[in-house]
Design an enzyme around this catalytic site. Structure first.
Site, mmCIF file in Angstrom:
data_model
loop_
_atom_site.group_PDB
_atom_site.id
_atom_site.type_symbol
_atom_site.label_atom_id
_atom_site.label_comp_id
_atom_site.label_asym_id
_atom_site.label_seq_id
_atom_site.Cartn_x
_atom_site.Cartn_y
_atom_site.Cartn_z
ATOM 1 N N CYS A 199 0.664 -1.132 -0.007
ATOM 2 C CA CYS A 199 0.101 -0.088 -0.015
ATOM 3 C C CYS A 199 0.895 1.288 0.091
ATOM 4 O O CYS A 199 1.988 1.228 0.331
ATOM 5 C CB CYS A 199 -0.931 0.036 1.003
ATOM 6 S SG CYS A 199 -2.079 -1.275 1.379
ATOM 7 N N GLY A 255 0.431 0.198 -5.024
ATOM 8 C CA GLY A 255 -0.838 -0.507 -5.208
ATOM 9 C C GLY A 255 -1.817 -0.075 -5.991
ATOM 10 O O GLY A 255 -1.994 1.154 -6.366
ATOM 11 N N CYS A 308 12.164 -2.218 6.370
ATOM 12 C CA CYS A 308 12.324 -3.581 5.350
ATOM 13 C C CYS A 308 13.121 -3.295 4.321
ATOM 14 O O CYS A 308 13.109 -2.304 3.400
ATOM 15 C CB CYS A 308 10.646 -3.678 4.886
ATOM 16 S SG CYS A 308 10.588 -4.573 3.135
ATOM 17 N N CYS A 328 6.898 -12.809 3.623
ATOM 18 C CA CYS A 328 6.777 -11.851 4.369
ATOM 19 C C CYS A 328 5.298 -11.671 5.195
ATOM 20 O O CYS A 328 4.420 -11.905 4.598
ATOM 21 C CB CYS A 328 6.836 -10.769 3.464
ATOM 22 S SG CYS A 328 6.649 -9.117 4.262
ATOM 23 N N CYS A 337 15.183 -5.313 8.334
ATOM 24 C CA CYS A 337 14.418 -6.757 8.311
ATOM 25 C C CYS A 337 14.817 -7.288 6.898
ATOM 26 O O CYS A 337 14.677 -6.729 5.817
ATOM 27 C CB CYS A 337 12.750 -6.543 8.476
ATOM 28 S SG CYS A 337 12.115 -8.069 7.982
ATOM 29 N N CYS A 392 12.529 -12.133 4.520
ATOM 30 C CA CYS A 392 12.404 -13.018 3.486
ATOM 31 C C CYS A 392 13.603 -13.669 2.841
ATOM 32 O O CYS A 392 13.679 -14.721 2.132
ATOM 33 C CB CYS A 392 11.910 -11.872 2.248
ATOM 34 S SG CYS A 392 12.988 -10.586 2.183
#
Ligand code: AMP
Length: 498
Positions: free
Chosen positions: A8, A34, A263, A421, A476, A479
């Protein structure tokens, strides 16, 4: 329970005439985050009702289509504050109109609207608790939980209700919340998703400034706002009229049980290169990533009498890293040249939109075509930012061979995607990832039918990103590594989370 899984973009602006129209432009800049649906809520005083109201327009479709009627901005979406949302989701949830954001409610504290980027990792537990108490849900979205937590709070002051609600959710949430007298910007304590604060100078001299928030700063550029700073991980920033006058805002902190972990995939793939996220330009980070790959897996050496290898990127998300890769290969004295060998059709959505393998392949063909004259007889090195299911890579290799390439080498500017994820990036379940089907990179290369295949190492990625943006916290990278910074509810598989 099936929660939705969202990619998003969020935007919000406060204290400016025409807030909804500015939000519309902001959403245009965030369309890449998105493409399934979008929405805008504004806040205005209704003279007939003698109270503030929050008009809303949201629908499936692109920003351009949903707001095609300009009368929406003169007759409906009035007011000096607004928030907006662009959303992508998959499978069942994509047909559920109730999941389109922003969500807007009226409750004892007044009007409230919310736009959310990210996924809550304790959504199932919260939903079960609410359902047992008889709470009725209008959507299958985890974002609705935040509204219920606010509405059912026993605290008196609205800001305390909001802070209290946010202490109960876990996982990834970058939020724009619109109340009757403020725009509240929130980033979860891990800081998974980006959210920046901007300042918008109104044209009338002497007027107070307006402030805006956006997932990516490219939205500020479009409306002429200036980047102020990032919303900090765990920060709840209250943008109200007093703050717009003084330039100082109330800010609350959510305590952090876990580590700060923006991320890394936002830098690898998702964000636009012209955006500053997590405090650094995506372009700069992505170039460094490409350069690192050049050290780990340069282009093949070819004899001096042969035509030099050409390096092509998979547009658009790999363009910047490919430039870094090529310049560094050349610096390391590998003969090669950057070429535009794949042309992307911009009028189809992202490849993962079509469910089912055949439709996915057709989608890749709709999206890319080869420039045959360029590739014929050449050693071609294709650079892509990631391989997820492998559909794109396999078909592109086939197409490049059909175009007459003599050799096809594939380079990936990220490590092997090994894990789903749970914090808002759209990856399939573990079983659907290409990595689940093979035990090593050589076998993946055989399946892709390439002459060579190389991924960036995890250490190399971390080094490149840290060199470009030495944030003191880390990122992070679950993944790639499976090291999830915030625990995932036990028993939740990725399929269930879809
Ligand atoms: P796949 O065909 O599933 O391997 O998809 C890989 C391609 O999709 C690459 O070209 C990426 O640029 C792009 N991609 C990477 N991550 C994602 C994601 N989370 N969602 C959609 N597309 C992605």
């Amino acid at each position: 329970m099936k929660a939705t899984k969202d990619h998003c973009g969020v935007f919000g602006i406060f204290n400016v005439a025409d807030a909804a129209r500015l939000t519309y432009y902001g959403l245009h800049a965030l369309q890449h985050r998105g493409q399934e649906s979008c929405g805008i809520v504004s806040s205005t005083f209704d003279e007939t009702k003698r109270r503030r109201v929050m008009p809303l327009r949201k629908d499936f479709g692109l920003v351009l289509d949903v707001y095609a009627d300009s009368a929406l901005f003169t007759d409906l979406l009035l007011g000096d504050a607004a928030i907006g949302h662009t959303r992508y989701s998959t499978s069942g949830s994509s047909t559920n109109r109730a999941n389109i954001q922003p969500f807007r409610v009226q409750y004892k504290g007044g009007n409230l609207a919310l736009a959310h980027n990210g996924n809550l990792s304790n959504a199932r537990e919260l939903r079960t608790a609410f359902s047992e108490r008889g709470t009725l849900f209008q959507s299958s979205s985890d974002s609705e939980l935040i509204l219920h937590l606010i509405a059912q709070s026993r605290r008196k002051k609205q800001i305390n209700q909001i802070v209290g609600a946010l202490t109960q959710v876990e996982g990834a949430f970058a939020l724009a919340i619109l109340t009757d007298d403020s725009l509240i910007a929130v980033r979860d304590p891990g800081g998974f998703r980006p959210l920046a604060l901007g300042r918008f100078e109104t044209v009338t001299p002497g007027d107070e400034a307006a402030y805006c928030v956006a997932s990516e700063t490219c939205a500020f550029d479009l409306i002429g706002a200036t980047y102020v700073r990032d919303i900090e991980p765990g920060e709840i920033l209250v943008i109200d009229r007093e703050g717009c006058r003084t330039g100082t805002f109330q800010s609350f902190r959510l305590s952090n049980q876990y580590r700060i972990s923006p991320c890394i995939f936002e830098y690898v793939y998702f964000s636009r290169p012209d955006s500053r996220i997590f405090g650094e330009m995506v372009d700069k980070v992505r170039r460094k990533i490409g350069k690192q790959l050049a050290h780990e897996a340069p282009v093949p050496r070819v004899p001096a009498e042969q035509k030099l290898p050409i390096v092509i990127s998979v547009p658009d998300s790999s363009n910047t890293a490919t430039l870094g890769y090529v310049t560094e290969c050349q610096k390391l004295s590998y003969r090669c040249r950057y070429e535009i060998g794949l042309i992307r059709n911009h009028y189809v959505g992202r490849t993962f939109i079509a469910p089912g393998q055949d439709r996915r392949e057709m989608h890749v063909r709709c999206k890319f075509n080869t420039v045959d004259g360029l590739l014929k007889g050449r050693v071609v090195v294709v650079v892509d930012d990631s391989i997820v299911r492998g559909t794109t890579a396999r078909l592109l290799v086939k197409m490049i061979r059909e175009a007459g390439a003599r050799e096809v080498h594939f380079r990936v500017t990220s490590p092997v995607v090994m894990n789903p994820c749970y914090y808002g990036m759209d990856f399939p379940s573990r079983g659907e990832l290409l990595s689940a089907k093979f035990t090593d990179v050589v076998s993946i290369g055989k399946w892709l039918e390439v002459d060579s295949l190389a991924y960036l190492s995890v250490d190399g990625l971390m080094k490149a990103v840290r060199t470009a943006n030495p944030n003191k916290h880390g990122y992070c990278n679950a993944c790639f590594t499976g090291d999830y910074p915030v625990p995932i509810e036990t028993g939740v598989t990725k399929e269930e989370n879809d």
